[in-house]
Write a protein that holds these residues in place. Structure first.
Motif, PDB file in Angstrom:
ATOM      1  N   TYR A  44      15.122   1.076  -7.595  1.00 41.36           N
ATOM      2  CA  TYR A  44      14.015   1.233  -6.646  1.00 41.36           C
ATOM      3  C   TYR A  44      14.247   0.384  -5.397  1.00 41.36           C
ATOM      4  N   SER A  45      14.754  -0.835  -5.574  1.00 40.56           N
ATOM      5  CA  SER A  45      15.039  -1.660  -4.400  1.00 40.56           C
ATOM      6  C   SER A  45      16.186  -1.074  -3.588  1.00 40.56           C
ATOM      7  N   LEU A  46      17.156  -0.474  -4.233  1.00 36.37           N
ATOM      8  CA  LEU A  46      18.233   0.217  -3.517  1.00 36.37           C
ATOM      9  C   LEU A  46      17.671   1.401  -2.744  1.00 36.37           C
ATOM     10  N   PHE A  47      16.744   2.123  -3.344  1.00 33.53           N
ATOM     11  CA  PHE A  47      16.106   3.249  -2.679  1.00 33.53           C
ATOM     12  C   PHE A  47      15.330   2.796  -1.450  1.00 33.53           C
ATOM     13  N   LEU A  48      14.590   1.679  -1.581  1.00 35.41           N
ATOM     14  CA  LEU A  48      13.820   1.192  -0.448  1.00 35.41           C
ATOM     15  C   LEU A  48      14.713   0.636   0.662  1.00 35.41           C
ATOM     16  N   SER A  49      15.842   0.079   0.313  1.00 30.32           N
ATOM     17  CA  SER A  49      16.719  -0.507   1.337  1.00 30.32           C
ATOM     18  C   SER A  49      17.450   0.559   2.140  1.00 30.32           C
ATOM     19  N   ARG A  50      17.468   1.775   1.658  1.00 28.91           N
ATOM     20  CA  ARG A  50      18.159   2.863   2.380  1.00 28.91           C
ATOM     21  C   ARG A  50      17.325   3.387   3.554  1.00 28.91           C
TER      22      ARG A  50
END
Length: 51
Positions: A44-50
């Motif tokens: 989820y944090s990877l998704f938000l950082s994109r």
């Protein structure tokens, strides 16, 4: 007439399992759950950082 199983009254002893054998299971379940939560938070944090 056929005899039913209920008419045969035999004593069966049930053994009580030691609760310490379930401690390993509880630990495994907690570790698996922790791994899943960490994985989901990471994705989820990877998704938000994109964005």
């Amino acid at each position: 007439m056929a005899k039913t199983e209920l008419s045969n009254k035999t004593e069966t002893k049930t053994e009580v399992e030691d609760s310490s054998s379930l401690k390993g299971t509880l630990t495994s379940v907690f570790l698996l759950g922790l791994f899943l939560v960490i994985t989901w938070v990471g994705v989820y944090s990877l998704f938000l950082s994109r964005f």
